[in-house]
Enzyme design. Structure first.
Site, PDB file in Angstrom:
ATOM      1  CE  LYS A 163      -6.753  -1.357   2.773  1.00  0.00           C
ATOM      2  NZ  LYS A 163      -5.402  -1.914   3.038  1.00  0.00           N
ATOM      3  CE  LYS A 210      -5.154   1.980   2.826  1.00  0.00           C
ATOM      4  NZ  LYS A 210      -4.033   1.204   3.401  1.00  0.00           N
ATOM      5  CG  ASP A 239      -1.976  -1.079   1.207  1.00  0.00           C
ATOM      6  OD1 ASP A 239      -1.785  -2.081   0.491  1.00  0.00           O
ATOM      7  OD2 ASP A 239      -2.996  -0.931   1.905  1.00  0.00           O
TER       8      ASP A 239
END
Ligand SMILES: *[C@@H]1O[C@H](CO)[C@@H](O)[C@H](O)[C@H]1NC(C)=O
Ligand SMILES: *[C@@H]1O[C@H](CO)[C@@H](O)[C@H](O)[C@H]1NC(C)=O
Ligand SMILES: *[C@@H]1O[C@H](CO)[C@@H](O)[C@H](O)[C@H]1NC(C)=O
Length: 314
Positions: A250, A214, A151
């Site tokens: 996400k 995300k 991430d």
């Protein structure tokens, strides 16, 4: 090259209609009226999409191990049995830790014979304020330690000031450093100013090879919100329609209740369709959410509410 130029031209033309986005976000929150028996199944679905996360300064091998064990057995077996789900291999989607804890998590999962992937935040999470060289090195080291998902955080200044080419080139470098690992790009939407910027940053992140986009690190003052999510999933949809490439979503930061997890699933289903309801295209980044979901499932099965201490640590 020409693909890059065509991509960047597309980005320059985008405008987001704020009123329409806000209205849609209101609607979605009202659509979450599932029947009771469906709710339990949807809650289990939400569990399978969780990136079970610990990102604390005092993380230790011990609490990372407990997190891993919880991720491999997220719902009590007697509860799963009551729902006839005990043999379905219900786990969370991944565990998510700091780079320095990747090796611990990999070791714990290996000892449990679990194939659950370890995800790691990287690139100077959460602010991204280290040199590019250091951020790239951090990605490579997390991958070397066994992280299968990375991430990354983007440089918010680049997005805020519209330096899309520079953002594209930087994210491409992260993509390369990730190698085989999946890359989720954290936009830190609380720091991007406008919805139009959020949409553009989403496009650029996808064009540069993100497997997921995300919302937040969970450390900004604004976390995942529904209007921002609408903007991001519509960017995902538009990107899919134009390129045929499916990118995941996400939301993360401040997601704590079972009820919220149902709204997120509803949003994915209505905006992107059933394919985006599974862990390969949808993740919920959360640490305390699982405890509330397990509590709601307990309520569904027994008709009573459990005290939190009756559920193993989440
Ligand atoms: C993992 O698998 C090995 C070999 O199949 C087995 O001996 C061991 O008991 C398993 N460990 C756990 C925790 O299930
Ligand atoms: C982020 O981008 C800005 C604007 O180009 C730049 O001044 C800054 O140094 C970048 N931050 C990092 C950590 O590289
Ligand atoms: C955002 O999420 C983090 C992590 O869950 C939480 O500590 C923080 O209070 C949240 N902030 C807001 C404004 O909701």
């Amino acid at each position: 090259d020409s693909v890059r130029n065509r991509h960047l031209q597309w980005v320059s033309k985008v405008r987001v209609n704020t009123q329409a986005v806000l209205k849609r976000a209101q609607q979605i929150q009202g659509h979450n009226k599932n029947k009771k028996q469906w709710q339990a199944a949807w809650l289990l679905r939400a569990v399978t999409c969780i990136d079970l996360t610990t990102l604390a300064g005092d993380d230790t091998p011990g609490n990372v191990h407990r997190l891993c064990m919880k991720a491999t057995q997220p719902v009590r077996n007697d509860l799963l049995k009551s729902m006839d789900m005990q043999d379905k291999g219900v786990t969370t989607a991944a565990v998510c830790v700091y780079p320095s804890r990747v090796a611990d998590a990999v070791k714990s999962l290996k000892a449990a014979n679990s194939s659950l992937p370890v995800a790691s935040v990287a690139t100077g999470f959460p602010a991204g304020q280290t040199s590019l060289k250091t951020r790239l090195e951090e990605v490579r080291m997390a991958v070397e330690d066994g992280a299968m998902e990375i991430d990354i955080v983007i440089n918010r200044t680049l997005a805020l000031t519209g330096q899309w080419e520079a953002m594209y080139d930087e994210v491409c470098q992260f993509r390369e450093a990730c190698g085989e690992a999946h890359m989720k790009s954290i936009l830190a939407i609380g720091e991007l100013g406008t919805y139009t910027n959020v949409y553009k940053a989403s496009l650029v992140a996808m064009m540069a090879g993100s497997d997921f986009i995300k919302t937040s690190t969970g450390k900004e003052s604004v976390n995942a919100t529904y209007p921002v999510a609408i903007v991001m999933v519509r960017a995902i949809r538009d990107y899919f329609l134009k390129t045929g490439h499916k990118v995941g979503f996400k939301p993360a930061g401040g997601i704590r209740t079972a009820k919220e997890s149902l709204v997120w699933l509803t949003l994915m289903k209505e905006e992107l369709g059933d394919e985006w309801l599974s862990p390969h295209l949808f993740r919920l980044g959360a640490s305390s959410l699982l405890a509330d979901i397990e509590r709601q499932i307990y309520h569904y099965v027994t008709g009573r509410y459990a005290a939190y201490h009756q559920m193993p640590m989440a």
